[in-house]
Scaffold this motif. Structure first.
Motif, short mmCIF file in Angstrom:
data_model
loop_
_atom_site.label_atom_id
_atom_site.label_comp_id
_atom_site.label_asym_id
_atom_site.label_seq_id
_atom_site.Cartn_x
_atom_site.Cartn_y
_atom_site.Cartn_z
N THR A 22 10.29 -0.45 0.81
CA THR A 22 9.46 -0.80 -0.36
C THR A 22 9.01 0.46 -1.08
OG1 THR A 22 8.69 -2.79 0.78
CG2 THR A 22 7.39 -2.05 -1.11
N THR A 23 8.68 1.49 -0.30
CA THR A 23 8.25 2.76 -0.89
C THR A 23 9.40 3.40 -1.67
OG1 THR A 23 6.66 3.08 0.89
CG2 THR A 23 7.27 5.03 -0.36
N ARG A 24 10.58 3.37 -1.09
CA ARG A 24 11.75 3.96 -1.78
C ARG A 24 12.07 3.22 -3.07
NH1 ARG A 24 15.27 3.47 2.82
NH2 ARG A 24 13.79 4.17 4.20
N GLU A 25 11.88 1.91 -3.06
CA GLU A 25 12.19 1.10 -4.25
C GLU A 25 11.16 1.28 -5.35
OE1 GLU A 25 12.42 -2.84 -2.70
OE2 GLU A 25 14.29 -2.45 -1.62
N PHE B 255 0.83 -1.20 0.00
CA PHE B 255 0.00 0.00 0.00
C PHE B 255 0.87 1.25 0.00
CE2 PHE B 255 -2.23 3.46 2.05
CZ PHE B 255 -3.43 3.48 1.36
N CYS B 256 1.88 1.27 0.87
CA CYS B 256 2.77 2.43 0.95
C CYS B 256 3.48 2.66 -0.38
CB CYS B 256 3.79 2.25 2.07
SG CYS B 256 3.08 2.32 3.72
N ALA B 257 3.91 1.59 -1.02
CA ALA B 257 4.62 1.71 -2.29
C ALA B 257 3.73 2.27 -3.40
CB ALA B 257 5.19 0.36 -2.70
N SER B 258 2.45 1.98 -3.36
CA SER B 258 1.55 2.43 -4.43
C SER B 258 0.72 3.66 -4.05
CB SER B 258 0.62 1.29 -4.84
OG SER B 258 -0.23 0.95 -3.77
N ARG B 259 0.98 4.24 -2.89
CA ARG B 259 0.16 5.36 -2.41
C ARG B 259 0.19 6.56 -3.36
NH1 ARG B 259 0.94 9.75 0.68
NH2 ARG B 259 3.12 9.27 1.01
#
Length: 124
Positions: free
Chosen positions: A120-123, A25-29
């Motif tokens: 995961t968000t940074r990636e 979720f954080c990665a696609s926010r």
């Protein structure tokens, strides 16, 4: 409820694999927020009584904020448990050691989950 029955740490650890959804979720926010911004004009055309903003941006950030609050919540519970243990007799303290250890594990696991979500968000 007696401290020995308050096994929130074990319950949290049992649910930990389900929290991986937070990382995704954080990665696609940001992508979700952009998609919503593109949809707002269409939503405004659908119904004049419909609040096209729906306060969706604040709803999209809530899971991210909640993820950051878990370590703080668990640490405050650990602090309260340690404070309570300090006033117990040594024999009673020994009985509650496993509960406090499980609480510390919940703190560590929630910090690890937050770190993984950030990575995961940074990636992404």
């Amino acid at each position: 409820m007696p401290l020995s029955l308050q096994l929130f740490g074990a319950a949290y650890d049992g649910l930990l694999p389900m929290f991986d959804v937070y990382s995704r979720f954080c990665a696609s926010r940001e992508c979700s927020q952009r998609a919503f911004a593109r949809a707002v004009p269409v939503l405004k055309l659908l119904d004049s009584e419909l609040d096209a903003e729906f306060d969706i941006p604040s709803l999209l950030i809530r899971p991210v904020q909640r993820l950051a609050q878990y370590p703080l919540l668990f640490q405050s519970i650990v602090d309260a448990m340690c404070e309570q243990c300090a006033t117990m007799a040594p024999a009673d303290q020994a009985e509650h050691v496993h509960v406090v250890k499980a609480a510390y594990a919940a703190v560590d696991h929630s910090k690890h989950l937050l770190t993984r979500a950030n990575e995961t968000t940074r990636e992404a």
